[in-house]
Write a protein that holds these residues in place. Structure first.
Motif, PDB file in Angstrom:
ATOM      1  N   SER A  43       0.813  -1.208   0.000  1.00  0.00           N
ATOM      2  CA  SER A  43       0.000   0.000   0.000  1.00  0.00           C
ATOM      3  C   SER A  43       0.851   1.264   0.000  1.00  0.00           C
ATOM      4  CB  SER A  43      -0.958  -0.001   1.191  1.00  0.00           C
ATOM      5  OG  SER A  43      -0.224   0.107   2.400  1.00  0.00           O
ATOM      6  N   GLY A  44       2.148   1.106  -0.195  1.00  0.00           N
ATOM      7  CA  GLY A  44       3.019   2.270  -0.295  1.00  0.00           C
ATOM      8  C   GLY A  44       3.473   2.825   1.037  1.00  0.00           C
ATOM      9  N   ARG A  45       3.479   2.006   2.065  1.00  0.00           N
ATOM     10  CA  ARG A  45       3.933   2.444   3.383  1.00  0.00           C
ATOM     11  C   ARG A  45       5.106   1.577   3.845  1.00  0.00           C
ATOM     12  NH1 ARG A  45      -0.780   2.592   7.281  1.00  0.00           N
ATOM     13  NH2 ARG A  45       0.767   3.630   8.539  1.00  0.00           N
ATOM     14  N   PRO A  46       6.228   1.636   3.112  1.00  0.00           N
ATOM     15  CA  PRO A  46       7.357   0.756   3.430  1.00  0.00           C
ATOM     16  C   PRO A  46       7.970   1.011   4.800  1.00  0.00           C
ATOM     17  CG  PRO A  46       8.005   2.383   1.796  1.00  0.00           C
ATOM     18  CD  PRO A  46       6.528   2.517   1.986  1.00  0.00           C
ATOM     19  N   ASP A  47       7.945   2.243   5.277  1.00  0.00           N
ATOM     20  CA  ASP A  47       8.516   2.517   6.599  1.00  0.00           C
ATOM     21  C   ASP A  47       7.709   1.852   7.708  1.00  0.00           C
ATOM     22  OD1 ASP A  47      10.669   3.966   5.592  1.00  0.00           O
ATOM     23  OD2 ASP A  47       9.504   5.830   5.549  1.00  0.00           O
ATOM     24  N   ALA A  48       6.387   1.873   7.582  1.00  0.00           N
ATOM     25  CA  ALA A  48       5.535   1.192   8.559  1.00  0.00           C
ATOM     26  C   ALA A  48       5.743  -0.321   8.480  1.00  0.00           C
ATOM     27  CB  ALA A  48       4.073   1.537   8.322  1.00  0.00           C
ATOM     28  N   ALA A  49       5.902  -0.842   7.263  1.00  0.00           N
ATOM     29  CA  ALA A  49       6.168  -2.272   7.101  1.00  0.00           C
ATOM     30  C   ALA A  49       7.503  -2.634   7.740  1.00  0.00           C
ATOM     31  CB  ALA A  49       6.175  -2.636   5.620  1.00  0.00           C
ATOM     32  N   LYS A  50       8.481  -1.772   7.562  1.00  0.00           N
ATOM     33  CA  LYS A  50       9.808  -2.006   8.130  1.00  0.00           C
ATOM     34  C   LYS A  50       9.737  -2.112   9.653  1.00  0.00           C
ATOM     35  CE  LYS A  50      14.350   0.210   8.303  1.00  0.00           C
ATOM     36  NZ  LYS A  50      15.115   1.370   7.845  1.00  0.00           N
ATOM     37  N   VAL A  51       8.982  -1.229  10.281  1.00  0.00           N
ATOM     38  CA  VAL A  51       8.839  -1.250  11.739  1.00  0.00           C
ATOM     39  C   VAL A  51       8.199  -2.560  12.192  1.00  0.00           C
ATOM     40  CG1 VAL A  51       7.640  -0.156  13.696  1.00  0.00           C
ATOM     41  CG2 VAL A  51       8.793   1.250  11.985  1.00  0.00           C
ATOM     42  N   ARG A  52       7.150  -2.963  11.514  1.00  0.00           N
ATOM     43  CA  ARG A  52       6.474  -4.223  11.881  1.00  0.00           C
ATOM     44  C   ARG A  52       7.398  -5.421  11.685  1.00  0.00           C
ATOM     45  NH1 ARG A  52       0.932  -5.129  12.556  1.00  0.00           N
ATOM     46  NH2 ARG A  52      -0.144  -3.174  12.789  1.00  0.00           N
ATOM     47  N   LEU A  53       8.103  -5.450  10.556  1.00  0.00           N
ATOM     48  CA  LEU A  53       8.994  -6.570  10.285  1.00  0.00           C
ATOM     49  C   LEU A  53      10.161  -6.612  11.263  1.00  0.00           C
ATOM     50  CD1 LEU A  53       8.967  -6.461   6.397  1.00  0.00           C
ATOM     51  CD2 LEU A  53       8.043  -8.278   7.851  1.00  0.00           C
ATOM     52  N   GLN A  54      10.655  -5.458  11.666  1.00  0.00           N
ATOM     53  CA  GLN A  54      11.732  -5.426  12.655  1.00  0.00           C
ATOM     54  C   GLN A  54      11.253  -6.014  13.979  1.00  0.00           C
ATOM     55  OE1 GLN A  54      12.724  -1.247  12.337  1.00  0.00           O
ATOM     56  NE2 GLN A  54      14.623  -1.715  11.247  1.00  0.00           N
ATOM     57  N   ALA A  55      10.024  -5.697  14.381  1.00  0.00           N
ATOM     58  CA  ALA A  55       9.483  -6.243  15.621  1.00  0.00           C
ATOM     59  C   ALA A  55       9.352  -7.766  15.534  1.00  0.00           C
ATOM     60  CB  ALA A  55       8.130  -5.608  15.923  1.00  0.00           C
ATOM     61  N   LEU A  56       8.884  -8.267  14.403  1.00  0.00           N
ATOM     62  CA  LEU A  56       8.758  -9.714  14.231  1.00  0.00           C
ATOM     63  C   LEU A  56      10.136 -10.373  14.125  1.00  0.00           C
ATOM     64  CD1 LEU A  56       5.789  -9.857  11.708  1.00  0.00           C
ATOM     65  CD2 LEU A  56       5.769 -10.580  14.098  1.00  0.00           C
ATOM     66  N   SER A  57      11.056  -9.687  13.507  1.00  0.00           N
ATOM     67  CA  SER A  57      12.409 -10.207  13.342  1.00  0.00           C
ATOM     68  C   SER A  57      13.099 -10.369  14.689  1.00  0.00           C
ATOM     69  CB  SER A  57      13.206  -9.271  12.440  1.00  0.00           C
ATOM     70  OG  SER A  57      14.506  -9.741  12.281  1.00  0.00           O
ATOM     71  N   ILE A  58      12.908  -9.406  15.563  1.00  0.00           N
ATOM     72  CA  ILE A  58      13.506  -9.470  16.902  1.00  0.00           C
ATOM     73  C   ILE A  58      12.977 -10.681  17.662  1.00  0.00           C
ATOM     74  CG2 ILE A  58      13.536  -8.307  19.154  1.00  0.00           C
ATOM     75  CD1 ILE A  58      13.686  -5.651  17.568  1.00  0.00           C
ATOM     76  N   GLN A  59      11.742 -11.050  17.387  1.00  0.00           N
ATOM     77  CA  GLN A  59      11.147 -12.214  18.046  1.00  0.00           C
ATOM     78  C   GLN A  59      11.683 -13.523  17.472  1.00  0.00           C
ATOM     79  OE1 GLN A  59       6.864 -11.875  17.977  1.00  0.00           O
ATOM     80  NE2 GLN A  59       6.954  -9.715  18.534  1.00  0.00           N
ATOM     81  N   GLY A  60      12.502 -13.442  16.414  1.00  0.00           N
ATOM     82  CA  GLY A  60      13.146 -14.633  15.869  1.00  0.00           C
ATOM     83  C   GLY A  60      12.417 -15.313  14.731  1.00  0.00           C
ATOM     84  N   PHE A  61      11.431 -14.679  14.142  1.00  0.00           N
ATOM     85  CA  PHE A  61      10.705 -15.294  13.038  1.00  0.00           C
ATOM     86  C   PHE A  61      11.522 -15.175  11.756  1.00  0.00           C
ATOM     87  CE2 PHE A  61       7.074 -13.999  15.833  1.00  0.00           C
ATOM     88  CZ  PHE A  61       6.684 -15.288  16.175  1.00  0.00           C
ATOM     89  N   VAL A  62      11.945 -16.292  11.223  1.00  0.00           N
ATOM     90  CA  VAL A  62      12.828 -16.304  10.050  1.00  0.00           C
ATOM     91  C   VAL A  62      12.147 -15.672   8.841  1.00  0.00           C
ATOM     92  CG1 VAL A  62      14.120 -17.766   8.458  1.00  0.00           C
ATOM     93  CG2 VAL A  62      14.082 -18.309  10.894  1.00  0.00           C
ATOM     94  N   GLU A  63      10.876 -15.983   8.609  1.00  0.00           N
ATOM     95  CA  GLU A  63      10.173 -15.408   7.466  1.00  0.00           C
ATOM     96  C   GLU A  63      10.166 -13.883   7.546  1.00  0.00           C
ATOM     97  OE1 GLU A  63       8.846 -17.791   9.404  1.00  0.00           O
ATOM     98  OE2 GLU A  63       8.640 -19.521   8.094  1.00  0.00           O
ATOM     99  N   ALA A  64      10.002 -13.351   8.752  1.00  0.00           N
ATOM    100  CA  ALA A  64      10.018 -11.899   8.932  1.00  0.00           C
ATOM    101  C   ALA A  64      11.411 -11.344   8.655  1.00  0.00           C
ATOM    102  CB  ALA A  64       9.576 -11.530  10.344  1.00  0.00           C
ATOM    103  N   GLN A  65      12.454 -12.062   9.075  1.00  0.00           N
ATOM    104  CA  GLN A  65      13.818 -11.605   8.829  1.00  0.00           C
ATOM    105  C   GLN A  65      14.114 -11.570   7.331  1.00  0.00           C
ATOM    106  OE1 GLN A  65      16.217 -14.251  11.191  1.00  0.00           O
ATOM    107  NE2 GLN A  65      15.494 -13.369  13.110  1.00  0.00           N
ATOM    108  N   LEU A  66      13.682 -12.595   6.613  1.00  0.00           N
ATOM    109  CA  LEU A  66      13.926 -12.642   5.171  1.00  0.00           C
ATOM    110  C   LEU A  66      13.126 -11.556   4.444  1.00  0.00           C
ATOM    111  CD1 LEU A  66      13.925 -16.504   4.631  1.00  0.00           C
ATOM    112  CD2 LEU A  66      15.906 -14.990   4.790  1.00  0.00           C
ATOM    113  N   THR A  67      11.889 -11.356   4.852  1.00  0.00           N
ATOM    114  CA  THR A  67      11.065 -10.310   4.237  1.00  0.00           C
ATOM    115  C   THR A  67      11.637  -8.930   4.539  1.00  0.00           C
ATOM    116  OG1 THR A  67       9.120 -11.730   4.494  1.00  0.00           O
ATOM    117  CG2 THR A  67       8.717  -9.412   4.009  1.00  0.00           C
TER     118      THR A  67
END
Length: 179
Positions: free
Chosen positions: A27-51
């Motif tokens: 939807s054109g909000r990459p910064d918001a997506a980045k914040v969400r993915l960083q939070a999931l990545s910190i939790q150790g979700f590999v799919e989130a880290q790759l995305t």
């Protein structure tokens, strides 16, 4: 909406949260997506880290994305995609030999990835090796005989090969007929 679905008793929270992040990207909000993915990545979700790594390649820099892929290069489940992205990072850094190694490693882990096959062949074309590219695209056509993309890439490589060796393809008119 996705967050409330992630809290449901019969849901898979990670998939909904990843879907929310991907929806933000689309939807054109990459910064918001980045914040969400960083939070999931910190939790150790590999799919989130790759995305997140894939998003960082486009948003920030390839080198900022590298740490999200390297730990997963030997992973039996996610190794092929991690190696693919490490190959892309190497292409952007103009390290073609390293890119070849990463793409080949990705294909050895999962030979059914058409995007990796096409990237590998295009790398050879960019490096001025149409013979090698044609061999790669021939393999691609054998794997996906109905793929228009694979056949087009093979044809493109063969034309480049003909241009390189000064051979004219039979379907092109000779220079004497262009008068």
């Amino acid at each position: 909406i996705y967050d409330s679905l992630a809290e449901g008793p019969e849901s898979e929270p990670l998939s909904w949260r990843l879907l929310a992040a991907r929806t933000l990207m689309l939807s054109g909000r990459p910064d918001a997506a980045k914040v969400r993915l960083q939070a999931l990545s910190i939790q150790g979700f590999v799919e989130a880290q790759l995305t997140l790594g894939a998003l960082l390649i486009d948003l920030d820099s390839s080198e900022a994305a590298r740490p999200y892929f390297e730990p997963h290069a030997n992973d039996p489940v996610h190794g092929a995609i991690a190696c693919h992205y490490l190959g892309l990072i190497s292409v952007r850094a103009d390290r073609l030999d390293t890119a070849r190694t990463w793409f080949d490693l990705s294909l050895s882990k999962d030979p059914k990835r058409p995007d990796t096959w096409s990237r590998r062949g295009l790398l050879e074309l960019d490096a001025g090796q149409p013979d090698s590219a044609a061999r790669i695209f021939e393999k691609m056509v054998k794997l996906w005989p109905g793929s228009a993309q694979a056949r087009w890439l093979l044809g493109h490589a063969l034309v480049r090969q003909a241009e390189t060796t000064s051979k004219r393809p039979a379907w092109l008119a000779s220079d004497t007929t262009r008068e």
